[in-house]
Design an enzyme around this catalytic site. Structure first.
Site, mmCIF file in Angstrom:
data_model
loop_
_atom_site.group_PDB
_atom_site.id
_atom_site.type_symbol
_atom_site.label_atom_id
_atom_site.label_comp_id
_atom_site.label_asym_id
_atom_site.label_seq_id
_atom_site.Cartn_x
_atom_site.Cartn_y
_atom_site.Cartn_z
ATOM 1 N N ASP A 6 30.791 98.027 22.866
ATOM 2 C CA ASP A 6 30.793 96.737 22.201
ATOM 3 C C ASP A 6 30.621 97.000 20.697
ATOM 4 O OD1 ASP A 6 30.973 94.088 21.666
ATOM 5 O OD2 ASP A 6 29.500 93.437 23.144
HETATM 6 C C1 BGC Z 1 31.083 90.806 21.585
HETATM 7 C C2 BGC Z 1 32.245 91.196 22.456
HETATM 8 C C3 BGC Z 1 33.520 91.054 21.677
HETATM 9 C C4 BGC Z 1 33.423 91.947 20.474
HETATM 10 C C5 BGC Z 1 34.684 91.971 19.632
HETATM 11 C C6 BGC Z 1 31.096 91.529 20.273
HETATM 12 O O1 BGC Z 1 30.161 91.021 19.395
HETATM 13 O O2 BGC Z 1 29.882 91.026 22.292
HETATM 14 O O3 BGC Z 1 32.273 90.413 23.616
HETATM 15 O O4 BGC Z 1 34.619 91.363 22.470
HETATM 16 O O5 BGC Z 1 32.360 91.489 19.663
HETATM 17 O O6 BGC Z 1 34.908 90.790 18.987
#
Ligand code: BGC
Length: 768
Positions: free
Chosen positions: A302
């Site tokens: 993530d």
């Molecule tokens: C989130 C993810 C997301 C990623 C990219 C993160 O902060 O937890 O679910 O896909 O950002 O935007």
């Protein structure tokens, strides 16, 4: 593979080979032997890998945010020049948040035409509930229990996103959550693993279609692996401490379902689970996902979650964090900048085995081949298609259809709904009634502000009544930027009076209250679950002058609305329904669409009950029916049960369940067949979700008081009866033990059937 693609493939490999060494004839591509080899993706990946330097392999494991939108905190300033430099060197395998044919082409061109091997990028984006045309937020779609519709919605999202150059979505979020304080419940399928598995499957199949290489489909990503939905106190990013029984039976099944549906990527999660940050958790990523489940796609971290292992107190520094993450099986680094900086060193020092790098790069390349990016890296980049597809009527129609199916009727005393179409004076009250942005909900990076149909606009489509609007009160103050928290209006009641006067003169008041579109979603946890700000006061003030209120809720999570439930005659749960929101709500309020949604998540009476869920364990001292008694599991000041249970939702018609039969032929064919008669006992056609729950009365690992194990969406005309038959197999009757092994144990079971988790009929059987 068709001939055209086959030839293109050969050409790409020839190019790759020539780029590396113009005189090299290593691949001997003309030979019959090579022809049969490159027919197979694994061989193509191996051929490519054999040409790659260590740094280029690590490059495939590096993902950068684009230069425009940001969906997380940026760890370093002024990195644009470095990012471009890395892109040119082939040290970037993927980018996120680059969108639109023009912008995607700009970065793809660098990767394909300026790097040594010309390996295309995979372009990721959070296509969570649509791209530019939004469908309902995922929890709302889940309330439809309509798997075909949910699959279609993902299919249309993929169609629109792929037309904007996207080839990979960070969806579906399959995190189970029992805590409405957590803002991201809006992004999931609710609290139940059975429903969660079915919806995960539908979404993955919708995004990816049967043919990942088609230009209309995009790779999906099951996230966040794992237990992110179990953040303590519902506070986002918080610690998760989850026992083995809950992990194996509640948290992991939707991930496994996504894997079985063919999902090509996983995302790990921000949280630590039982003391180990998920990003550095070998047990989750290598032992379970890649070994036990034999997942052959790749795992992306993530946003910045590799670096965050330092703050977690698990890694000493960035170098250590990179070592832990890659050894644990995180294949791609999203925005930590650590793989690109540290991995080569770590391999040279012998702290990371080169085979992990080869494996990770292989996984990424494999998915790129499957997407057809090597056949034509520009296949998603067609300006004409972009113009034609984005915002097309077909996508708006699909969004409207999904929106209607997502609405849940919570209360309808004396059939106040549907509204009469003629001669009524209707007062519409609430800032959300005229809001054209909030209904888009969270995760709407590519959607433009003010593009949703408001409730007011929807109601104005019906010319037979007089509609008067008064805001009453704002939900939030100031202009909200999506990255910032919104400020709730807790003081300004200056418009109350005007609303009260408007309501006084009306036959019916439609009040649209609830959460601002950015009050749920990532980083938007709440400790109170009532109507935010002064809206509860507004509701009570209007109620004093006109009791004929239809309360339409707009929200991204279950709310505590006990007062409304006691006093307001009609309540409609309309979530955040996306671009077509107002049209869908108006059609339901006027009865042109008979609502059939059922809650995918329990509505608590108050925050003190949270976490609250229908599939709880009985305890040794279960609460007794009747008044609360000390020494039995209960609260002194509140009932144990919820305001609205999981699976609950009304219709403009009524249904009767009868004639429940259980035929237990388990010893012969490993099946238990359950049938029930469903009759439409009302006056209009309607749909009902017939729900089947089991209770395993005693087991080596205690089982919940009820577990959903089957459902069917049935449409009936008035007076029509249908016999619904549902089947239980070992898969539904068994469970996982604390070692993660699946068991089916003999003994007594109860079967419960009905229109919610508060079921109406039950029968017993013995599994012999
Ligand atoms: C989130 C993810 C997301 C990623 C990219 C993160 O902060 O937890 O679910 O896909 O950002 O935007």
């Amino acid at each position: 593979m068709n001939l055209k693609k086959h030839i293109l493939c050969i050409l790409v490999l020839v190019l790759i080979s020539c780029k590396e060494n113009n005189t090299s004839k290593d691949l001997a591509l003309n030979s019959a032997e090579s022809h049969s080899k490159i027919d197979n993706i694994e061989d193509k990946v191996s051929a490519l890998l054999s040409k790659m330097t260590l740094e280029e392999k690590i490059g495939q494991m590096n993902q950068y945010n684009g230069f425009w939108n940001v969906t997380g905190p940026v760890p370093k300033e002024g990195d644009q020049a470095k990012k471009y430099d890395h892109l040119r060197k082939g040290y970037v395998g993927s980018m996120l948040n680059v969108r639109g044919v023009k912008d995607v082409r700009a970065v793809q061109k660098i990767a394909v035409e300026e790097t040594r091997l010309g390996i295309p990028l995979i372009i990721g984006f959070d296509v969570i509930h649509g791209y530019e045309t939004l469908s309902p937020i995922p929890i709302a779609e889940s309330a439809s229990w309509d798997l075909e519709a949910i699959k279609k919605s993902a299919e249309f999202a993929a169609k629109e996103a792929s037309a904007a150059g996207i080839n990979w979505t960070f969806a579906p979020m399959v995190d189970i959550s029992r805590d409405a304080r957590w803002g991201r419940v809006m992004e999931g399928a609710g609290e139940d693993p059975y429903l969660g598995c079915k919806i995960a499957t539908a979404r993955v199949k919708g995004f990816q279609s049967d043919d990942l290489s088609s230009h209309n489909s995009i790779a999906a990503c099951a996230k966040h692996f794992a237990a992110y939905g179990f953040a303590e106190s519902g506070r986002d990013y918080n610690t998760a401490d989850v026992g083995t029984s809950t992990l194996n039976n509640i948290v992991l099944p939707p991930f496994k379902a996504a894997k079985d549906a063919g999902v090509r990527t996983f995302m790990n999660s921000f949280n630590e689970l039982n003391g180990v940050p998920a990003t550095g958790d070998k047990y989750l990523q290598r032992d379970i996902l890649k070994e036990k489940w034999a997942f052959d796609g790749f795992v992306v971290s993530d946003w910045g979650s590799i670096t965050e292992m330092i703050a977690h107190g698990h890694a000493k520094d960035g170098n250590h964090a990179a070592e832990l993450a890659v050894n644990a099986g995180s294949d791609m680094d999203m925005e930590s900048y650590l793989y690109v900086e540290e991995l080569a060193k770590l391999v040279k020092e012998g702290k990371v085995d080169k085979k992990h790098i080869d494996d990770a790069a292989r996984r990424v390349l494999r998915v790129k081949f499957e997407l057809g990016l090597f056949d034509d890296p520009y296949k998603y980049l067609d300006e004409n298609r972009e113009k034609e597809v984005i915002g097309s009527q077909e996508i708006h129609d699909a969004s409207l259809d999904m929106a209607k199916k997502s609405i849940v009727l919570l209360k309808n005393k004396n059939n106040l709904l549907p509204l009469k179409k003629e001669g009524q004076k209707i007062a519409v009250i609430g800032a959300l009634a005229s809001d054209k942005t909030s209904p888009l909900g969270s995760w709407r990076i590519a959607a433009k502000d003010n593009t949703a149909v408001s409730v007011l606009e929807g109601l104005n489509q019906y010319p037979g009544n007089t509609v008067t609007y008064a805001k009453g009160a704002d939900v939030s103050i100031g202009k909200e930027e999506f990255a910032f928290e919104i400020k709730v209006n807790t003081t300004d009641k200056s418009e109350f009076n005007k609303a009260i006067q408007t309501a006084k003169q009306a036959d019916v008041v439609v009040m649209v209250l609830g959460e601002h579109g950015f009050q749920s979603g990532e980083g938007r946890s709440r400790t109170e679950l009532g109507l935010p700000g002064v809206q509860q006061e507004l509701l009570e003030a209007i109620y004093k002058v006109n009791k004929n209120i239809v309360l339409v809720l707009n929200n991204g999570r279950p709310l505590t609305i006990c007062w409304a439930d006691e006093n307001i005659p009609a309540i409609v749960e309309a979530w955040q329904l996306g671009t077509q929101s107002g049209n869908a709500i108006a059609q339901v309020l006027y009865g042109d669409y008979n609502p059939s949604g059922k809650l995918p998540m329990t509505f608590p009476r108050n925050v003190g009950q949270v976490p609250i869920y229908y599939n709880y364990k009985n305890t040794g001292r279960p609460s007794l029916p009747g008044p609360n008694v000390v020494f039995w599991s209960h609260y002194q000041d509140q009932k144990n049960g919820p305001l609205y249970p999981f699976g609950y939702g009304l219709s403009y018609t009524t249904f009767k369940y009868s004639n429940l039969k259980v035929s237990n032929t388990f010893t012969e064919d490993k099946k238990v067949t359950v049938s029930v008669d469903l009759t439409n006992t009302g006056k209009v056609k309607g749909k009902e979700v017939v729900q089947l729950y089991i209770r395993d009365m005693y087991a080596s690992i205690t089982r919940p008081v009820k577990e959903l194990k089957g459902f069917e969406l049935v449409e009936l005309n008035p007076n029509e009866t249908k016999t619904i038959t549902l089947t239980l197999t070992e898969k539904e009757l068994g469970f996982f033990d604390n070692q993660g092994e699946f068991l089916v144990e003999k003994g007594d079971f109860e079967i419960h059937v009905g229109g919610s988790s508060y079921t109406e009929l039950s029968e017993n059987f013995e599994l012999k």
